[in-house]
Write a protein that holds these residues in place. Structure first.
Motif, short mmCIF file in Angstrom:
data_model
loop_
_atom_site.label_atom_id
_atom_site.label_comp_id
_atom_site.label_asym_id
_atom_site.label_seq_id
_atom_site.Cartn_x
_atom_site.Cartn_y
_atom_site.Cartn_z
N UNK A 1 -80.40 -71.27 -90.90
CA UNK A 1 -79.13 -71.21 -91.61
C UNK A 1 -78.20 -72.34 -91.16
N UNK A 2 -77.35 -72.82 -92.06
CA UNK A 2 -76.40 -73.87 -91.70
C UNK A 2 -75.28 -73.32 -90.81
N UNK A 3 -74.39 -74.18 -90.39
CA UNK A 3 -73.26 -73.74 -89.57
C UNK A 3 -72.36 -72.80 -90.38
N UNK A 4 -71.49 -72.07 -89.69
CA UNK A 4 -70.66 -71.06 -90.35
C UNK A 4 -69.77 -71.62 -91.47
N UNK A 5 -69.10 -72.77 -91.29
CA UNK A 5 -68.29 -73.26 -92.41
C UNK A 5 -69.12 -73.53 -93.68
N UNK A 6 -70.31 -74.08 -93.50
CA UNK A 6 -71.18 -74.34 -94.66
C UNK A 6 -71.68 -73.04 -95.26
N UNK A 7 -72.06 -72.11 -94.39
CA UNK A 7 -72.52 -70.80 -94.84
C UNK A 7 -71.40 -70.07 -95.60
N UNK A 8 -70.18 -70.21 -95.14
CA UNK A 8 -69.03 -69.59 -95.81
C UNK A 8 -68.84 -70.17 -97.21
N UNK A 9 -68.91 -71.48 -97.33
CA UNK A 9 -68.78 -72.12 -98.65
C UNK A 9 -69.91 -71.68 -99.58
N UNK A 10 -71.12 -71.59 -99.03
CA UNK A 10 -72.26 -71.13 -99.84
C UNK A 10 -72.04 -69.70 -100.33
N UNK A 11 -71.53 -68.85 -99.45
CA UNK A 11 -71.29 -67.45 -99.82
C UNK A 11 -70.21 -67.35 -100.90
N UNK A 12 -69.13 -68.10 -100.75
CA UNK A 12 -68.07 -68.07 -101.76
C UNK A 12 -68.56 -68.59 -103.10
N UNK A 13 -69.31 -69.68 -103.08
CA UNK A 13 -69.85 -70.23 -104.33
C UNK A 13 -70.79 -69.23 -104.99
N UNK A 14 -71.66 -68.63 -104.19
CA UNK A 14 -72.58 -67.63 -104.73
C UNK A 14 -71.85 -66.43 -105.31
N UNK A 15 -70.79 -65.99 -104.62
CA UNK A 15 -69.99 -64.87 -105.11
C UNK A 15 -69.34 -65.21 -106.45
#
Length: 149
Positions: free
Chosen positions: A53-67
């Motif tokens: 998994x990527x770092x938390x900021x990247x993971x957060x952006x991915x989660x928001x985009x997916x949502x």
């Protein structure tokens, strides 16, 4: 209802939900953290596929985009059918999504804390999804009426 009205409403509902979530989580300690739920789900999927998994900021952006994408498509379904039923469909879809966000994390192997920490957290989760559904209905209704003039 036209597809463009339904999709526009769905996007508006998803953006309203995300904006509400991202604003309140910074102000209220017991606010739902559906972003953390999304991050956990993405990280688990990546690990199962052998990826790191990527770092938390990247993971957060991915989660928001997916949502935003998933919720846009979901809320746009409220615009299918007769226009006069869009409000009820959207409210019920929001209610269903909110209840699912509270009850499904544990059976899916995810932490239930982000959406079920307290009764207040659970209530906010459900209310926010209903609010997203109603925002979707409002914009779909406006777009549909604008197109008819």
């Amino acid at each position: 209802m036209k597809t463009t009205s339904a999709l526009g409403g769905g996007l508006a509902g998803a953006l309203a939900l995300t904006l509400l979530h991202e604003t309140v989580r910074q102000l209220q300690p017991k606010a739902p953290r559906l972003d953390l739920l999304g991050m956990e789900a993405i990280a688990k999927l990546l690990l199962k596929s052998g990826e790191r998994p990527p770092d938390d900021p990247t993971l957060h952006r991915m989660a928001l985009a997916g949502d935003v994408v998933a919720n846009s498509l979901y809320y746009s379904l409220a615009g299918i059918g007769k226009q006069e039923n869009v409000w009820l469909r959207a409210a019920l879809m929001g209610l269903g999504a909110g209840i699912g966000a509270v009850t499904l994390p544990e059976p899916l192997g995810l932490s239930e804390k982000p959406s079920g920490q307290t009764f207040q957290t659970k209530a906010m989760t459900v209310a926010w999804y209903v609010a997203g559904g109603l925002a979707a209905a409002a914009v779909a209704h406006l777009l549909e009426n604008k197109g008819q003039k």
